[in-house]
Write a protein that holds these residues in place. Structure first.
Motif, PDB file in Angstrom:
ATOM      1  N   THR A 203      13.305  -6.364  12.424  1.00  0.00           N
ATOM      2  CA  THR A 203      12.007  -6.829  11.934  1.00  0.00           C
ATOM      3  C   THR A 203      10.999  -5.718  12.153  1.00  0.00           C
ATOM      4  N   ILE A 204       9.994  -5.660  11.279  1.00  0.00           N
ATOM      5  CA  ILE A 204       8.937  -4.660  11.403  1.00  0.00           C
ATOM      6  C   ILE A 204       7.593  -5.314  11.127  1.00  0.00           C
ATOM      7  N   TRP A 205       6.540  -4.660  11.595  1.00  0.00           N
ATOM      8  CA  TRP A 205       5.187  -5.060  11.238  1.00  0.00           C
ATOM      9  C   TRP A 205       4.677  -4.082  10.183  1.00  0.00           C
ATOM     10  N   ALA A 206       4.305  -4.619   9.014  1.00  0.00           N
ATOM     11  CA  ALA A 206       3.852  -3.776   7.906  1.00  0.00           C
ATOM     12  C   ALA A 206       2.347  -3.932   7.708  1.00  0.00           C
ATOM     13  N   SER A 207       1.699  -2.836   7.366  1.00  0.00           N
ATOM     14  CA  SER A 207       0.264  -2.853   7.059  1.00  0.00           C
ATOM     15  C   SER A 207       0.083  -3.028   5.550  1.00  0.00           C
ATOM     16  N   PRO A 208      -1.127  -3.364   5.116  1.00  0.00           N
ATOM     17  CA  PRO A 208      -1.379  -3.445   3.670  1.00  0.00           C
ATOM     18  C   PRO A 208      -1.048  -2.147   2.944  1.00  0.00           C
ATOM     19  N   LEU A 209      -1.364  -0.997   3.547  1.00  0.00           N
ATOM     20  CA  LEU A 209      -1.076   0.287   2.901  1.00  0.00           C
ATOM     21  C   LEU A 209       0.426   0.559   2.814  1.00  0.00           C
ATOM     22  N   ASP A 210       1.178   0.078   3.798  1.00  0.00           N
ATOM     23  CA  ASP A 210       2.632   0.220   3.730  1.00  0.00           C
ATOM     24  C   ASP A 210       3.168  -0.433   2.454  1.00  0.00           C
ATOM     25  N   ILE A 211       2.560  -1.566   2.096  1.00  0.00           N
ATOM     26  CA  ILE A 211       2.986  -2.310   0.901  1.00  0.00           C
ATOM     27  C   ILE A 211       2.453  -1.654  -0.365  1.00  0.00           C
ATOM     28  N   ILE A 212       1.158  -1.406  -0.394  1.00  0.00           N
ATOM     29  CA  ILE A 212       0.513  -0.878  -1.599  1.00  0.00           C
ATOM     30  C   ILE A 212       1.027   0.516  -1.945  1.00  0.00           C
ATOM     31  N   ASP A 213       1.245   1.349  -0.935  1.00  0.00           N
ATOM     32  CA  ASP A 213       1.731   2.719  -1.174  1.00  0.00           C
ATOM     33  C   ASP A 213       3.250   2.798  -1.263  1.00  0.00           C
ATOM     34  N   ARG A 214       3.918   1.636  -1.223  1.00  0.00           N
ATOM     35  CA  ARG A 214       5.379   1.565  -1.357  1.00  0.00           C
ATOM     36  C   ARG A 214       6.096   2.426  -0.307  1.00  0.00           C
ATOM     37  N   LYS A 215       5.591   2.370   0.915  1.00  0.00           N
ATOM     38  CA  LYS A 215       6.212   3.146   1.983  1.00  0.00           C
ATOM     39  C   LYS A 215       7.505   2.513   2.473  1.00  0.00           C
ATOM     40  N   ILE A 216       7.663   1.232   2.214  1.00  0.00           N
ATOM     41  CA  ILE A 216       8.891   0.543   2.602  1.00  0.00           C
ATOM     42  C   ILE A 216       9.404  -0.253   1.401  1.00  0.00           C
TER      43      ILE A 216
END
Length: 238
Positions: A203-216
């Motif tokens: 499990t990980i904790w994702a930030s809004p930028l992680d999602i928007i910038d497609r980092k994961i």
């Protein structure tokens, strides 16, 4: 979306499902990920209310067809007396007892777990499918409310305690004959509070930028998880 009569080796992907329509408009074969082929005749398809002739079909109609065909493949005998079932209009089945048996639909919960006071979203990677991260999800058990089921699934899979749980939206998931019920809750547990059931590799904790910038990598488009994850990220960025 338009589905036309096509050759037996051709395929059209629809919301993660694949639907085959033979040139002769005879048997219809419906295939979905992790699901074997299901064959019914044109007459049987008529009874489902889905015509074999080419026409515009909505995503909802295709979802319904795939889900009903899956149910027909899996449920072949009357649980009351063991007699073979005959499917009739609207995919209602009858055995020797004459008691109507309606198509089964399994409720499942899936949802947002946000770390209280911080813009971070809990995501998990399935131990059997390690390509992407998605939301915590699981089936509703007998005697459970949706809120109880979501809190239990999050604790079993990620060992976080969730509160202030609310309903967000829903989506039919014909691949497994389910109705996915989107939920949202908050946790104060940044770290796991117990051993997990092992369903998630991590499990990980994702930030809004992680999602928007497609980092994961996240769940694919067309899924309620994809919509909920991106809606959460956009909301936090506004």
């Amino acid at each position: 979306m338009r589905i036309l009569p096509i050759g037996p080796k051709d395929e059209i992907a629809v919301n993660g499902s694949i639907v085959f329509l033979p040139e002769a408009h005879g048997d219809v074969v419906s295939v979905a990920p992790n699901l074997g082929a299901v064959r019914v005749t044109a007459k049987e398809i008529e009874a489902l209310g889905t015509p074999t002739a080419p026409r515009d079909l909505s995503s909802r109609e295709v979802d319904a067809c795939v889900s009903l065909l899956r149910n027909r493949e899996l449920v072949r005998f009357d649980p009351l007396d063991g007699s073979e079932l005959t499917y009739k209009e609207h995919s209602v089945a009858y055995g020797a007892s004459g008691r109507p048996l309606f198509p089964r639909l399994d409720p499942a919960v899936i949802g947002i777990v946000e770390l209280r006071g911080e813009d971070r979203l809990l995501l998990g990677m399935n131990a059997q499918r390690r390509q992407r991260y998605s939301l915590i999800a699981g089936y509703v058990s007998h005697g459970e409310s949706l809120e109880d089921a979501f809190a239990r699934e999050v604790f079993e899979e990620a060992a976080r305690r969730v509160s202030e749980i609310s309903y967000v939206s829903s989506q039919p998931w014909p691949i497994s004959g389910s109705l996915m019920l989107g939920m949202k809750g908050f946790t104060e547990d940044e770290l796991p509070q117990a051993e997990t059931d092992g369903e998630l590799a991590e499990t990980i904790w994702a930030s809004p930028l992680d999602i928007i910038d497609r980092k994961i990598p996240i769940a694919p488009p067309g899924s309620i998880a994809y919509d909920m994850i991106n809606a959460w990220a956009r909301e936090k960025q506004n």
